[in-house]
Enzyme design. Structure first.
Site, PDB file in Angstrom:
ATOM      1  CG  ASP A  14      -1.752  -1.243   1.362  1.00 31.68           C
ATOM      2  OD1 ASP A  14      -2.411  -1.633   0.379  1.00 31.68           O
ATOM      3  OD2 ASP A  14      -1.714  -1.856   2.440  1.00 31.68           O
ATOM      4  CG  HIS A  42      -0.727  -1.470  -7.984  1.00 30.62           C
ATOM      5  ND1 HIS A  42       0.353  -1.910  -8.716  1.00 30.62           N
ATOM      6  CD2 HIS A  42      -0.544  -1.971  -6.737  1.00 30.62           C
ATOM      7  CE1 HIS A  42       1.141  -2.633  -7.940  1.00 30.62           C
ATOM      8  NE2 HIS A  42       0.606  -2.689  -6.744  1.00 30.62           N
ATOM      9  CB  THR A 130      -7.420 -10.720   0.101  1.00 32.58           C
ATOM     10  OG1 THR A 130      -6.776 -11.676  -0.747  1.00 32.58           O
ATOM     11  CG2 THR A 130      -6.453  -9.592   0.426  1.00 32.58           C
ATOM     12  N   GLY A 416       1.036  14.361  -4.031  1.00 32.84           N
ATOM     13  CA  GLY A 416      -0.388  14.273  -4.323  1.00 32.84           C
ATOM     14  C   GLY A 416      -0.645  13.067  -5.200  1.00 32.84           C
TER      15      GLY A 416
END
Length: 431
Positions: A14, A42, A130, A416
């Site tokens: 992550d 992603h 998961t 960002g």
């Protein structure tokens, strides 16, 4: 000969690899996934539009980039086609630009059933998978019973191997876990139907990549998860089922290690972890809540909240050592805007001794007490900054201290989510 780049996560996954892979494909002409499955997403932001890819390489949004899924990836036919359909509905010509290795093991419904049955049976002791069948599929590969992409071209062989596997898995499901069995007939019919769409994308990926390299085509190898989740080098057993390190790109894509010229280690300006397992710098307080909220720390595939904590330079030193990191890319620096002070873990106290690097195994890591340096935060914004000299002085000092403690240069800083919100100090492709 081209200069090729491997992008890997240096923490617990992550880290923001998707954005950087997408950004780097402005120069790379081929992108390769070499391990993992659809257990990690992603996230890409282009002109304010969000796209999440799980199996398809992150270069798919660039129309002039070839995309490859290497033999080290475990492939869910259902997940792959769903992802392709989503991309093509958004106007991305995915299937025509995607090549899949013949050696990819197939994730089938019995893998998912066993994965979920095991986790349910473990209760509070669960690993935190998961539940997508990744681990059981890798088990089949090692046990030499996996059905692979190449088996889709021989229906008779596929049927025989499938029947053997369904019988084996149904025995486990019904006898060990008291779970419902899976249907051989349904799996066969569904997979053969999906195979007709998958077969045109199958190619000799290893040879194609070799030829591209010889022709001077820049290639980017896209890692998934992170080094501290690596099956061998992570906090075992709280790890994923594949090798997530840079060295895995060679066997996972079928290329010689000499083709891997530069390793870009992706790291957040703080630390996160999903699921169970030790996390020395975790902040179960207002700092952790601040980072989670500001950083929108929820899994792109699972939606699970991520645990948050201070930057762990001692853990990063281990990742740099294992991967041979050429340069670092620090992500989400903007998330830390406004913190009065920032703590940086430079080592641990372990059994009364000071250690400066993450020890092996979850038992030792669980006992680690972080040793922190405290640095001043910054009040100015880093959001969208594109030049180093425009960063607040304390943000620059923070990044420089990370370099000093970890011993690797910061080559890229992300300010960002969008492609353009990036500071480049040294380009991985040598531009």
């Amino acid at each position: 000969m081209s200069k090729n780049v491997v992008v890997i996560g240096t923490q617990w996954g992550d880290e923001g690899k998707g954005k950087i892979v997408d950004w780097l494909t402005d120069h790379a002409r081929a992108v390769v996934r070499f391990q993992g499955g659809h257990n990690a997403g992603h996230t890409l932001w282009v002109n304010g539009k969000k796209t999440v890819v799980r199996l398809v390489p992150s270069g798919i949004l660039r129309p002039d980039v070839e995309c490859f899924i290497g033999n080290g990836v475990v492939l869910s036919p259902e997940a792959l086609l769903k992802e392709i359909d989503e991309l093509e509905a958004a106007g991305v010509n995915a299937s025509a630009r995607l090549k899949i290795a013949e050696g990819c093991p197939l994730i089938l419904p019995y893998h998912i059933a066993l994965d979920q049955a095991r986790e349910a049976a473990k209760g509070d002791a669960k690993i935190g998978t998961t539940g997508r069948g990744i681990g059981p599929c890798y088990e089949d590969k090692v046990a030499r019973r996996a059905l692979k992409v190449i088996d889709l071209f021989d229906p008779a062989r596929f049927e025989t191997k499938l029947k053997e596997n369904v019988d084996y898995y149904n025995f486990l499901l019904t006898n060990l876990f008291k779970a419902e069995p899976v249907s051989y007939e349904a799996i066969l019919a569904d997979t053969m139907k999906m195979a007709e769409r998958i077969k045109p994308m199958v190619a000799d990926v290893s040879r194609t990549l070799y030829d591209l390299d010889k022709a001077g085509t820049p290639i980017l190898f896209e890692g998934a998860q992170g080094t501290l989740l690596d099956i061998d080098h992570g906090t075992y057993p709280y790890v994923t089922s594949s090798n997530c390190v840079a060295g895995a790109a060679a066997p996972g894509a079928g290329v010689p290690p000499q083709m891997l010229n530069y390793v870009l280690g992706i790291v957040k300006g703080y630390a996160t972890r999903v699921g169970s397992g030790p996390f020395p710098t975790e902040q179960e307080n207002e700092i952790g809540a601040f980072l989670a909220k500001r950083g929108n720390e929820f899994g792109s595939v699972t939606g699970r909240p991520r645990r948050c904590g201070w930057f762990d330079a001692a853990a990063l030193k281990r990742s740099i050592q294992i991967n041979g990191v050429s340069g670092l890319c620090v992500m989400k620096l903007d998330v830390m805007d406004g913190l009065e002070e920032i703590k940086l873990c430079t080592g641990y106290m372990l059994d009364g001794q000071k250690v400066d690097i993450l020890p092996f195994g979850s038992d030792a890591v669980t006992k680690c007490e972080p040793v922190y340096e405290t640095l001043p935060g910054w009040t100015g914004t880093t959001v969208g900054v594109k030049r180093w000299e425009d960063l607040p002085a304390n943000a620059q000092a923070y990044l420089k201290r990370i370099e000093e403690v970890c011993g690797a240069p910061v080559d890229i800083v992300s300010t960002g989510p969008d492609r353009e919100e990036t500071i480049v100090l040294r380009h991985p492709f040598g531009l």
